[in-house]
Design an enzyme around this catalytic site. Structure first.
Site, PDB file in Angstrom:
ATOM      1  N   CYS A 112     -11.427   4.137  -6.516  1.00 50.52           N
ATOM      2  CA  CYS A 112     -11.149   5.583  -6.386  1.00 50.52           C
ATOM      3  C   CYS A 112     -11.481   6.357  -7.665  1.00 50.52           C
ATOM      4  O   CYS A 112     -11.526   7.597  -7.643  1.00 50.52           O
ATOM      5  CB  CYS A 112      -9.703   5.821  -6.001  1.00 50.52           C
ATOM      6  SG  CYS A 112      -9.246   4.965  -4.493  1.00 50.52           S
ATOM      7  N   HIS A 245      -8.196  13.238  -7.353  1.00 51.61           N
ATOM      8  CA  HIS A 245      -8.407  12.245  -6.295  1.00 51.61           C
ATOM      9  C   HIS A 245      -7.363  12.501  -5.207  1.00 51.61           C
ATOM     10  O   HIS A 245      -6.199  12.748  -5.500  1.00 51.61           O
ATOM     11  CB  HIS A 245      -8.241  10.840  -6.884  1.00 51.61           C
ATOM     12  CG  HIS A 245      -8.221   9.769  -5.842  1.00 51.61           C
ATOM     13  ND1 HIS A 245      -9.157   9.704  -4.838  1.00 51.61           N
ATOM     14  CD2 HIS A 245      -7.367   8.726  -5.636  1.00 51.61           C
ATOM     15  CE1 HIS A 245      -8.895   8.656  -4.064  1.00 51.61           C
ATOM     16  NE2 HIS A 245      -7.810   8.061  -4.522  1.00 51.61           N
ATOM     17  N   ASN A 275      -7.492   9.560   2.247  1.00 52.36           N
ATOM     18  CA  ASN A 275      -8.014   9.023   0.985  1.00 52.36           C
ATOM     19  C   ASN A 275      -9.399   8.425   1.259  1.00 52.36           C
ATOM     20  O   ASN A 275      -9.518   7.422   1.947  1.00 52.36           O
ATOM     21  CB  ASN A 275      -7.043   7.958   0.473  1.00 52.36           C
ATOM     22  CG  ASN A 275      -7.488   7.327  -0.836  1.00 52.36           C
ATOM     23  OD1 ASN A 275      -8.625   7.517  -1.280  1.00 52.36           O
ATOM     24  ND2 ASN A 275      -6.608   6.559  -1.434  1.00 52.36           N
TER      25      ASN A 275
HETATM   26  O1  UT7 Z   1      -6.428   5.551  -3.833  1.00 51.93           O
HETATM   27  C1  UT7 Z   1      -5.644   4.660  -4.590  1.00 51.93           C
HETATM   28  C2  UT7 Z   1      -4.369   5.236  -4.858  1.00 51.93           C
HETATM   29  N1  UT7 Z   1      -3.435   5.009  -3.777  1.00 51.93           N
HETATM   30  C3  UT7 Z   1      -2.339   5.699  -3.769  1.00 51.93           C
HETATM   31  O2  UT7 Z   1      -2.181   6.553  -4.597  1.00 51.93           O
HETATM   32  C4  UT7 Z   1      -1.232   5.371  -2.789  1.00 51.93           C
HETATM   33  C5  UT7 Z   1       0.054   5.336  -3.530  1.00 51.93           C
HETATM   34  N2  UT7 Z   1       1.226   4.990  -2.734  1.00 51.93           N
HETATM   35  C6  UT7 Z   1       1.684   5.802  -1.759  1.00 51.93           C
HETATM   36  O3  UT7 Z   1       1.102   6.827  -1.485  1.00 51.93           O
HETATM   37  C7  UT7 Z   1       2.976   5.425  -1.077  1.00 51.93           C
HETATM   38  O4  UT7 Z   1       3.536   4.337  -1.737  1.00 51.93           O
HETATM   39  C8  UT7 Z   1       2.803   5.098   0.417  1.00 51.93           C
HETATM   40  C9  UT7 Z   1       2.473   6.377   1.170  1.00 51.93           C
HETATM   41  C10 UT7 Z   1       1.689   4.088   0.607  1.00 51.93           C
HETATM   42  C11 UT7 Z   1       4.089   4.522   0.999  1.00 51.93           C
HETATM   43  O5  UT7 Z   1       5.151   5.437   0.832  1.00 51.93           O
HETATM   44  P1  UT7 Z   1       6.578   4.931   0.345  1.00 51.93           P
HETATM   45  O6  UT7 Z   1       7.448   6.112   0.331  1.00 51.93           O
HETATM   46  O7  UT7 Z   1       6.362   4.187  -0.955  1.00 51.93           O
HETATM   47  O8  UT7 Z   1       7.017   3.972   1.523  1.00 51.93           O
HETATM   48  P2  UT7 Z   1       7.359   2.417   1.460  1.00 51.93           P
HETATM   49  O9  UT7 Z   1       6.115   1.616   1.267  1.00 51.93           O
HETATM   50  O10 UT7 Z   1       8.490   2.214   0.501  1.00 51.93           O
HETATM   51  O11 UT7 Z   1       7.891   2.180   2.915  1.00 51.93           O
HETATM   52  C12 UT7 Z   1       9.111   2.769   3.379  1.00 51.93           C
HETATM   53  C13 UT7 Z   1       9.358   2.310   4.820  1.00 51.93           C
HETATM   54  C14 UT7 Z   1       9.277   0.805   5.000  1.00 51.93           C
HETATM   55  O12 UT7 Z   1      10.264   0.436   5.951  1.00 51.93           O
HETATM   56  P3  UT7 Z   1      11.626  -0.259   5.463  1.00 51.93           P
HETATM   57  O13 UT7 Z   1      11.192  -1.515   4.764  1.00 51.93           O
HETATM   58  O14 UT7 Z   1      12.257   0.740   4.543  1.00 51.93           O
HETATM   59  O15 UT7 Z   1      12.360  -0.467   6.756  1.00 51.93           O
HETATM   60  C15 UT7 Z   1       7.906   0.585   5.608  1.00 51.93           C
HETATM   61  O16 UT7 Z   1       7.835  -0.572   6.436  1.00 51.93           O
HETATM   62  O17 UT7 Z   1       8.362   2.862   5.673  1.00 51.93           O
HETATM   63  C16 UT7 Z   1       7.769   1.814   6.461  1.00 51.93           C
HETATM   64  N3  UT7 Z   1       6.383   2.169   6.709  1.00 51.93           N
HETATM   65  C17 UT7 Z   1       5.987   2.955   7.725  1.00 51.93           C
HETATM   66  N4  UT7 Z   1       6.669   3.559   8.695  1.00 51.93           N
HETATM   67  C18 UT7 Z   1       5.988   4.314   9.578  1.00 51.93           C
HETATM   68  C19 UT7 Z   1       5.276   1.812   5.981  1.00 51.93           C
HETATM   69  N5  UT7 Z   1       4.175   2.373   6.527  1.00 51.93           N
HETATM   70  C20 UT7 Z   1       4.591   3.074   7.603  1.00 51.93           C
HETATM   71  C21 UT7 Z   1       3.934   3.868   8.553  1.00 51.93           C
HETATM   72  N6  UT7 Z   1       4.668   4.479   9.504  1.00 51.93           N
HETATM   73  N7  UT7 Z   1       2.609   4.077   8.528  1.00 51.93           N
END
Ligand code: UT7
Length: 318
Positions: A112, A245, A275
């Site tokens: 990225c 980005h 993204n």
């Molecule tokens: O280009 C390279 C750079 N990339 C980035 O900058 C991405 C950086 N990271 C992020 O943007 C965030 O970490 C994410 C958007 C990927 C994830 O958000 P988060 O607030 O960190 O969520 P999480 O991974 O902590 O997940 C929270 C919950 C989990 O459930 P439990 O374990 O709390 O029951 C996940 O299983 O959300 C669940 N979850 C989803 N639920 C519905 C994960 N993906 C999804 C989904 N839909 N698509």
């Protein structure tokens, strides 16, 4: 002697996949995706459409905007993580598709951060006198490496391409750029699969530890942006536009806050593009220019971060 952006162009594939349509395929919702990332939809390339096809369209539009004849071009750099082939490079394919031959063409792999890396390399080659007119492209067909059953990653990414024509100029121009990498973090965002003896060894899908990436990105982006401003002797208040980005709206908002920039000075496309890795910055830049927001003479800050980890920022007068 400066390297100056003479024109921008971009291309988004026709097919749009909305969050609602995605929620029919995996256990997710528009509400979850939009509230965590700001993404509402993404574009996906057609089966037969390759990264070089997307790159070619963006390059053609940038050349037209720059009012530059193809015969003037003497360098092509493509930033991509999803090249058409292991080799030849996508840049060589784009060169041939443009009907051009002979001058250097190569790919840059910094995920990225690829576009800021590629722009910095092109600037250095122009300043050294090696070339005078570069087409710098960020292009991705990320849909090739997305596991459509993995809701933690498939909701985040899209396909597309953006390009700029960068020319030698007596007017500024790129003012400063800073690049960084830290391979100790290479496992938090990766697609480890590789070809071995006729087979793909390792996972061919994008893996991401979202939380770890988020934390790293917020800190590194604010630091590198300030470092670039300091190198150019430009104050935060003198930045007209931030073109970040486009990975996550919350990361973009946090970077803007660290730089004391209001969100009306930030180009945001993540809601419509998702993204698109190396393509996201030039896609957003082109949208900013074509919408009339980014105008000649304004000061623009680009910044990107991604797998590697690799990150960087470029400050320029448009
Ligand atoms: O280009 C390279 C750079 N990339 C980035 O900058 C991405 C950086 N990271 C992020 O943007 C965030 O970490 C994410 C958007 C990927 C994830 O958000 P988060 O607030 O960190 O969520 P999480 O991974 O902590 O997940 C929270 C919950 C989990 O459930 P439990 O374990 O709390 O029951 C996940 O299983 O959300 C669940 N979850 C989803 N639920 C519905 C994960 N993906 C999804 C989904 N839909 N698509």
């Amino acid at each position: 002697m400066y390297a100056r952006i003479a024109g921008t162009g971009s291309y988004l594939p026709e097919h749009i996949l909305t969050n609602e349509a995605l929620a029919q395929r995996v256990d997710t919702s528009d509400e979850w995706i939009a509230s965590r990332t700001g993404i509402r939809q993404r574009h996906l390339a057609a089966e037969a459409e390759t990264t070089s096809d997307l790159a070619l369209r963006a390059a053609e539009r940038a050349l037209a905007a720059a009012e530059t004849e193809r015969s003037e071009v003497d360098l092509i750099i493509v930033a991509t993580t999803t090249p058409d082939h292991v080799f030849p490079s996508t840049a060589c394919t784009v060169q041939d598709k443009l009907g051009l031959h002979g001058f250097p063409a190569f790919d840059v792999q910094a995920v990225c951060a690829g576009f800021v890396y590629a722009l910095t390399v092109a600037e250095a080659m122009i300043k050294s006198g090696a070339v005078r007119c570069a087409v710098v492209i960020g292009a991705e067909k990320l849909s090739n490496i997305i596991d459509w059953n993995d809701r933690t990653t498939c909701v985040l990414f899209g396909d597309g391409a953006g390009a700029v024509v960068l020319k030698a100029s007596e007017e500024p121009g790129i003012l400063a750029s800073k690049l960084h990498a830290d391979g100790r973090y290479r496992d938090i965002l990766k697609t480890p699969g590789h070809l071995k003896q006729g087979q793909v060894e390792g996972s061919p899908w994008i893996y991401m530890d979202g939380g770890a990436v988020f934390k790293f990105a917020v800190r590194a982006l604010a630091d590198v942006a300030n470092e670039t401003l300091a190198a150019a002797g430009v104050e935060q208040a003198d930045v007209d536009w931030l073109v970040p980005h486009q990975a996550n709206l919350r990361i973009i908002e946090s970077t803007a806050k660290h730089l004391h920039l209001s969100m009306d000075k930030v180009i945001v496309t993540v809601d419509r593009h998702g993204n698109t890795s190396a393509a996201s910055i030039p896609l957003a830049l082109d949208e900013g220019v074509r919408s009339g927001k980014i105008r000649r003479g304004q000061t623009v800050l680009l910044e990107g971060i991604g797998g590697g980890f690799a990150w960087g920022s470029v400050l320029f007068k448009y």
